[in-house]
Design an enzyme around this catalytic site. Sequence first.
Site, PDB file in Angstrom:
ATOM      1  N   ASP A 183       6.082   0.358   2.808  1.00 10.64           N
ATOM      2  CA  ASP A 183       6.459  -0.881   3.496  1.00 10.64           C
ATOM      3  C   ASP A 183       5.927  -2.077   2.706  1.00 10.64           C
ATOM      4  OD1 ASP A 183       3.777  -0.683   3.976  1.00 10.64           O
ATOM      5  OD2 ASP A 183       3.981  -0.152   6.080  1.00 10.64           O
ATOM      6  N   TYR A 201      -4.567   0.383  10.026  1.00 13.34           N
ATOM      7  CA  TYR A 201      -5.754   0.734   9.246  1.00 13.34           C
ATOM      8  C   TYR A 201      -7.013   0.395  10.038  1.00 13.34           C
ATOM      9  CZ  TYR A 201      -3.047   1.907   5.109  1.00 13.34           C
ATOM     10  OH  TYR A 201      -2.180   2.510   4.225  1.00 13.34           O
ATOM     11  N   ASP A 228       0.806  -1.226   0.000  1.00 15.73           N
ATOM     12  CA  ASP A 228       0.000   0.000   0.000  1.00 15.73           C
ATOM     13  C   ASP A 228       0.832   1.266   0.000  1.00 15.73           C
ATOM     14  OD1 ASP A 228       0.643  -0.533   2.886  1.00 15.73           O
ATOM     15  OD2 ASP A 228      -0.453   1.345   3.118  1.00 15.73           O
TER      16      ASP A 228
END
Length: 542
Positions: free
Chosen positions: A111, A260, A108
Amino acid sequence: MKSSTGELGNRGELMAMEKKQQHQCYGAAPKPTFRFAKHWAVLMISIFPILNTGLAVDYGDALKKSLLYFESQRSGRLPYNQRVTWRHHSGLTDGLEQGVDLVGGYYDAGDHVKFGLPMAFTVTMLSWTVIEFQHQIAVAGELEHALEAIKWGTDYFIKAHTSPNVLWAEVGDGDTDHYCWQRPEDMTTSRQAYRIDENNPGSDLAGETAAAMAAASIVFKKTNPHYSHLLLHHAQQLFEFGDKYRGKYDENMGVVKSYYASVSGYKDELLWGALWLYKATDNEKYLEYVINNAHCFGGTGWAMEEFSWDVKYAGLQIMAAKLLVEEKHREHGDTLEQYRSKAEHYLCSCLNKNNGTNVNRTPGGLLHIRQWNNMQYVSTAAFLLTVYSDFLLNSNQKLKCHGGSVDHEEILGFAKSQVDYILGSNPMNMSYLVGYGPKYPARVHHRGASIVSYRENKGFIGCTQGYDNWYGREEPNPNVLVGALVGGPDCQDNFTDQRSNYMQTEACTYNTAPLVGVFAKLLQMEGQKSHDNHNQPLVASY
């Protein structure tokens, strides 16, 4: 917006921190003696983009580069036509421990965890952008690349949805991943996979993944009908799973909570997934779901000032509002009008035309929601404003705000101002789209980009070796992360180009995705303007 342990902070703490910062940025009203001077300063800075016109904006170049970025973020075995050559195969054993093939998908951000919720939102937005602006993207010669970017995500979702009520939600974990600074090709961190199922529900993740696959099924309907049908089948199963077994995915999968967390809950994703399934199938049961749950799920209750991977209400409300012009939806007119009212609250707040609740702006005119990765909210706003501008033009309507009615041209003009700011018309003279223009962030917070390419040096770089030898280097990254939209400047238009400044220099897939179609639309506009100017009759000047 990614967060936390060791790298990026949990969203609850973040909001408290942001509240404090926003008080410093926008704060209480200054004393009258300072207001006059302040307004002059704002005026001088706000005309800065007009003065900063040495370079023409090249939306075609921005469009091409935005789609290249998704190739930089690919996980799995890279294809023969991979254009970003500093990347190589990675994550080839993902899912092996769990006995499932989870190779592929996207990292995303900077990382190497594969987080399901932001990945699904990225694919939904890429699909929506192609649905709205397919012609413009095709004319620019980038449609094939846009379809490849979508399919790289949906191929992975098909693998991850191993049975009707099982969806693999994440590969890797943020804590161990953030401990290392390695190229994806060298990964030594945990690749444990996590899933949602009947006993560990995640309606938000299931709803968003259903939305992504339903939207993508529309994209592929003509060019690849078999694949489109397959995506729709998965989307319908995922929606039923998410609706039947309700729960927040971060409560049943604690590993994601610091990164998230689903702050908005799952009701927005269930409405969002249902509306995309209605668009894909024309099946009334999905529209009835959106209508019947409008009030209790907050669809007609929440008035938002942001649209993001977590909070879907504004996008949902705009999609619902667009249904009003179709005769067959008249019976649901009252509820759709309530959706439209909330959609217009969002749009008017971006345009600074609401009564008291508007999105803050920097002195240079950029929308500013929060200090952490603010550009994600700018790109989604630019997209929704552009989509609604087209809708108003095609339906011969105006947007009604407390500050008066607004026509489609003014809305599109404001969206363009946000895009132009991103591309360099700002007080820093900095393009925040990496690789675009003469000056852009050179030290993006991104493991792969910041370490010598695997293709140049196949020698293994260990977990902490990257921190020792690459992370703290003053030199620019050896690999340019072309098309990445970084977090961007603070509330005073300041930007510090340092790898350690991850709030500003990390980029995410969901930052760039909404801009693909907007770039194509603005490119078409520039072409039309050039054509119109070329055809102007010659007039004698005196």
